[in-house]
Design a protein around this motif. Sequence first.
Motif, PDB file in Angstrom:
ATOM      1  N   GLU A  90     -47.001  76.238  98.842  1.00  0.00           N
ATOM      2  CA  GLU A  90     -47.718  76.873 100.093  1.00  0.00           C
ATOM      3  C   GLU A  90     -48.285  75.499 100.503  1.00  0.00           C
ATOM      4  N   ARG A 147     -42.523  78.649 106.039  1.00  0.00           N
ATOM      5  CA  ARG A 147     -42.057  78.986 104.724  1.00  0.00           C
ATOM      6  C   ARG A 147     -41.031  79.856 105.004  1.00  0.00           C
ATOM      7  N   PRO A 180     -37.637  82.281 102.765  1.00  0.00           N
ATOM      8  CA  PRO A 180     -37.228  82.837 101.562  1.00  0.00           C
ATOM      9  C   PRO A 180     -36.281  81.774 100.589  1.00  0.00           C
ATOM     10  N   VAL A 199     -44.629  82.025  93.881  1.00  0.00           N
ATOM     11  CA  VAL A 199     -44.061  82.796  94.652  1.00  0.00           C
ATOM     12  C   VAL A 199     -45.091  84.064  94.994  1.00  0.00           C
ATOM     13  N   ASP A 245     -44.682  86.137  97.185  1.00  0.00           N
ATOM     14  CA  ASP A 245     -44.181  87.657  97.440  1.00  0.00           C
ATOM     15  C   ASP A 245     -44.185  88.368  96.153  1.00  0.00           C
ATOM     16  N   ARG A 253     -44.416  91.559  95.300  1.00  0.00           N
ATOM     17  CA  ARG A 253     -43.516  92.771  95.181  1.00  0.00           C
ATOM     18  C   ARG A 253     -42.176  92.625  94.998  1.00  0.00           C
ATOM     19  N   ASN A 254     -41.764  91.620  95.169  1.00  0.00           N
ATOM     20  CA  ASN A 254     -40.252  91.270  95.194  1.00  0.00           C
ATOM     21  C   ASN A 254     -39.896  90.522  93.987  1.00  0.00           C
ATOM     22  N   HIS A 311     -37.043  88.259  94.275  1.00  0.00           N
ATOM     23  CA  HIS A 311     -36.978  86.977  95.269  1.00  0.00           C
ATOM     24  C   HIS A 311     -37.313  85.932  94.377  1.00  0.00           C
ATOM     25  N   TYR A 312     -38.404  86.312  93.221  1.00  0.00           N
ATOM     26  CA  TYR A 312     -39.008  85.458  92.058  1.00  0.00           C
ATOM     27  C   TYR A 312     -37.869  85.042  91.253  1.00  0.00           C
ATOM     28  N   ASP A 348     -35.738  82.304  93.181  1.00  0.00           N
ATOM     29  CA  ASP A 348     -36.579  81.164  93.292  1.00  0.00           C
ATOM     30  C   ASP A 348     -36.624  80.316  92.002  1.00  0.00           C
ATOM     31  N   GLN A 402     -45.059  88.619  86.720  1.00  0.00           N
ATOM     32  CA  GLN A 402     -44.174  87.210  86.792  1.00  0.00           C
ATOM     33  C   GLN A 402     -43.974  86.582  85.645  1.00  0.00           C
TER      34      GLN A 402
END
Length: 290
Positions: free
Chosen positions: A158, A168, A170, A198, A200, A202-203, A206-207, A210, A229
């Motif tokens: 970030e 940034r 996804p 990561v 995001d 709530r996703n 995606h985690y 990634d 996470q």
Amino acid sequence: MALKLIRSLLLAPANRHDLLAKFPRFGADCCVIDLEDGTPSADKVAARAALPKAVGAIRAGGYGGLLTVRVNEPGSPLYLDDLAAAFDAGIDAVVIPKVEEPGQLWPAHHHVARLAAIHPARARRFVVCGLESVRGVQAAARVSRPDLDVGAVYFGAEDYASSIGGRRTPLGQEVLAARSMVVMAAKAAGLQAIDQAVVDIRNDAHYLADATQGRELGYGGKTCVTPAQVRLAHQVFSPTPRERDFARRLVAAYEEALGRHVGVIEFEGQMVDGPLLKRAQAILAAPADG
């Protein structure tokens, strides 16, 4: 000392003692009391003064992993006092964010050496070095230095994206080159590499995606900004039962071949020699998910 594998690096604000007290229940390999971004400016000095109490409470709660403090960045007027307070609080490591040159690590190296002289029987403390800017990534090979007590580095995507004015996405193609440079520098120096956060939160999908990309690049663990996470990081950065079983059979077959003075074998359709053997041995040595 042999540094414990960091599959998950979980941060919580230093001024949130309610969250810090929960570290023992989350099972992260490395927990970070965050004096930097997670703590508001008005609370930083008070949070620093409370570090001994926070560290004591976390240890008393049964946390047995690596307990660290992330100090404010080099160049900040808080940096040197943060370092002194963190090491004096009895932490295992200090996390230094936004490192851009080796000289910024010298004060931490001084504290590590001082404490090693005072407590020679204790495991030597170490530094987790954050590479989070264009200059930091460009200096990755110069700051990934075991002789300065760096044991691990992490990539901060970030901050890096902000430093280059990037956007940034996804898929993360905008940080792929820098992400690769950091892991290469760490592995060339024999250090652990911890992958980007990561945000995001709530996703889970995606985690996981990634983290999987990070593992494929060579990272051994990942930053976690929520307790949920941690489980996902362990899932990705721990060998699966299938991988372990394959590794056991491969090692057994290769060792049997070595007994016949054969250094290259065919195993289940793959040509196997020294590098693949080392990879299988690393899988067997890695901790299980959990």
